[in-house]
Design a protein around this motif. Structure first.
Motif, PDB file in Angstrom:
ATOM      1  N   ASP A 391       4.876 -11.772  17.610  1.00  0.00           N
ATOM      2  CA  ASP A 391       3.668 -12.595  17.613  1.00  0.00           C
ATOM      3  C   ASP A 391       2.486 -11.901  16.948  1.00  0.00           C
ATOM      4  O   ASP A 391       1.352 -12.332  17.069  1.00  0.00           O
ATOM      5  N   GLU A 392       2.764 -10.822  16.209  1.00  0.00           N
ATOM      6  CA  GLU A 392       1.678 -10.059  15.607  1.00  0.00           C
ATOM      7  C   GLU A 392       1.814  -9.954  14.092  1.00  0.00           C
ATOM      8  O   GLU A 392       0.822 -10.010  13.362  1.00  0.00           O
ATOM      9  N   GLY A 393       3.048  -9.774  13.594  1.00  0.00           N
ATOM     10  CA  GLY A 393       3.271  -9.697  12.154  1.00  0.00           C
ATOM     11  C   GLY A 393       2.780  -8.425  11.505  1.00  0.00           C
ATOM     12  O   GLY A 393       2.516  -8.403  10.299  1.00  0.00           O
ATOM     13  N   VAL A 394       2.638  -7.352  12.267  1.00  0.00           N
ATOM     14  CA  VAL A 394       2.170  -6.059  11.748  1.00  0.00           C
ATOM     15  C   VAL A 394       3.226  -5.006  12.040  1.00  0.00           C
ATOM     16  O   VAL A 394       3.739  -4.925  13.164  1.00  0.00           O
ATOM     17  N   THR A 395       3.574  -4.198  11.040  1.00  0.00           N
ATOM     18  CA  THR A 395       4.522  -3.108  11.258  1.00  0.00           C
ATOM     19  C   THR A 395       3.773  -1.870  11.708  1.00  0.00           C
ATOM     20  O   THR A 395       2.869  -1.384  11.027  1.00  0.00           O
ATOM     21  N   HIS A 396       4.152  -1.356  12.873  1.00  0.00           N
ATOM     22  CA  HIS A 396       3.550  -0.146  13.423  1.00  0.00           C
ATOM     23  C   HIS A 396       4.479   1.027  13.169  1.00  0.00           C
ATOM     24  O   HIS A 396       5.662   0.986  13.485  1.00  0.00           O
ATOM     25  N   GLY A 397       3.930   2.100  12.587  1.00  0.00           N
ATOM     26  CA  GLY A 397       4.666   3.328  12.461  1.00  0.00           C
ATOM     27  C   GLY A 397       5.662   3.351  11.328  1.00  0.00           C
ATOM     28  O   GLY A 397       5.709   2.465  10.469  1.00  0.00           O
ATOM     29  N   ALA A 398       6.491   4.381  11.329  1.00  0.00           N
ATOM     30  CA  ALA A 398       7.475   4.607  10.278  1.00  0.00           C
ATOM     31  C   ALA A 398       8.668   5.326  10.886  1.00  0.00           C
ATOM     32  O   ALA A 398       8.626   5.774  12.047  1.00  0.00           O
TER      33      ALA A 398
END
Length: 410
Positions: A391-398
């Motif tokens: 529900d956010e559409g953002v990739t966090h981290g790697a």
């Protein structure tokens, strides 16, 4: 207590999603060398205090598989995989050269479908003397029916299988001590109703079995030796146990059993346990409910580390999100925190350093999810994986490896 943050990329990896998924990585530390197993079937060894830091890279099983379990003993690194063959391999810690390899698919069968979940899975490995102990399983689902095929292996130094213990159940973890191996089964069937078995390391002979005696297929989430006793995280009744060598109950403590919160009855599974300096440290997982898959209420002990001495909870610490495992050394315990899939916030992504005697010591935030941790001496290592909440559409981290220096404790 934790200083520095040495990092290395582990390549590309599709982001995890809101719910925690299967293991895709592993970590181990020994004598200042950090080992990372990745989602491309490779294992790499690093010395964070040296330049260049990378010592070697190896692909013991090949591509199209995940390295999901690692164990170090002396000059040997044991590598367990999830993939078409379910390989377990022994590598030289100095060079990465393969000493032997065995396909657990020969015992648990090969995948009948294309899903990764149906492929052979080496869930845990350990080295006890000159024996490598391996727990592997394979899962099948046919409509509403589910089945497991599993084996525990004792493998000698040349890679030859000494003994096998088979069960139509789902092993989840093992631990070794004083010539014995304890195996936890988190899902059991009518054909195997023992959530815990203890075997002789040299022969595979059954020494003892135990079960919480609860209804359903949920049994034991994790196991850890405490000298001659055995600490058990029970999925069946959401309690923690300390058993003697014969399976007798020394103590039993409620960790996260059913409670009424508002108009819902909720609970959380105790998923992990380790023993540190004579204390049993348990960690619980997500909130579930009797009546719905997505409860509004939260169990007051979800995602909580609990230290238990003599059957009494000495302290608790909120770890924020789902932990896939624990790492311990001396009195120190590291808890990697991944998604809290109900709250869905990157604020919970971290690794927590605890002292079994004194509660929380330090927390290091991680941009992605902390998926695996290892702790030895003054080195703490964590594998970070990227995550994208639905529900956010953002990739966090790697996808990367972290290593920190640890001061104090033990």
């Amino acid at each position: 207590m934790v200083t520095g943050d040495w990092r290395r990329s582990l390549g590309d990896l599709d982001p995890a999603r809101s719910r925690h998924n299967w293991a895709r990585s592993a970590a181990a530390v020994a004598d200042g060398t950090v080992f990372a197993g990745g989602a491309d079937g490779r294992v790499a060894a690093y010395r964070p205090d040296e330049t260049p830091a990378k010592r070697w890279t190896a692909s013991p099983g090949g591509a199209d598989r995940y390295v999901v379990s690692l164990s170090v003993q002396g000059d040997t690194l044991v590598v367990g995989e999830r993939g078409p063959d379910g390989y377990v391999s022994a590598l030289s810690t100095a060079t990465g050269d393969r000493r032997w390899r065995y396909a657990t698919a020969e015992d648990v069968g090969r995948a009948t479908g294309e899903s990764l979940l149906s492929q052979p899975y080496v869930v845990d490995v350990a080295v006890a003397g000159d024996t490598t102990v391996v727990a592997a399983r394979r899962y099948e689902r046919d409509g509403e029916g589910r089945s497991w095929s599993s084996v525990v292996l004792g493998v000698d130094a040349d890679g030859d299988v000494r003994w096998r213990y088979r069960a139509r159940a789902s092993p989840i973890a093992l631990d070794t001590h004083a010539g014995h191996v304890a195996v936890a089964y988190n899902r059991c069937t009518d054909h195997h109703v023992h959530g815990l078995v203890v075997l002789d390391v040299d022969t595979g002979a059954l020494v003892m079995n135990w079960d919480p005696g609860t209804a359903g297929d949920r049994r034991v989430g994790d196991v850890a030796f405490a000298d001659g006793d055995i600490a058990v995280a029970s999925h069946g009744d959401k309690h923690g146990y300390l058993l003697d060598e014969d399976g007798g109950e020394r103590w039993r403590v409620d960790l996260a059993s059913e409670r009424t919160v508002g108009d819902e009855t909720v609970y959380a599974y105790p998923n992990h346990v380790c023993t540190a300096d004579g204390t049993a440290v348990f960690v619980t997982g997500n909130t579930f409910a009797e009546s719905t898959r997505d409860p509004d209420a939260r169990h007051p002990r979800e995602h909580t580390a609990l230290a238990v001495n003599d059957g009494e909870v000495a302290w608790t610490h909120d770890v924020g999100g789902f932990a896939r495992g624990l790492a311990s050394d001396g009195s120190l315990v590291a808890v990697p925190s991944a998604q809290n899939f109900r709250e869905r916030t990157a604020d919970t992504h971290a690794v927590h350093l605890l002292d079994a005697r004194d509660d929380h010591l330090d927390t290091e935030s991680v941009a992605g999810i902390a998926s695996a941790a290892a702790l030895d001496g003054d080195t703490l290592a964590v594998v970070e994986e990227p995550v994208e909440y639905h529900d956010e559409g953002v990739t966090h981290g790697a996808y990367r490896l972290h290593a920190w220096q640890v001061d104090g404790g033990r």
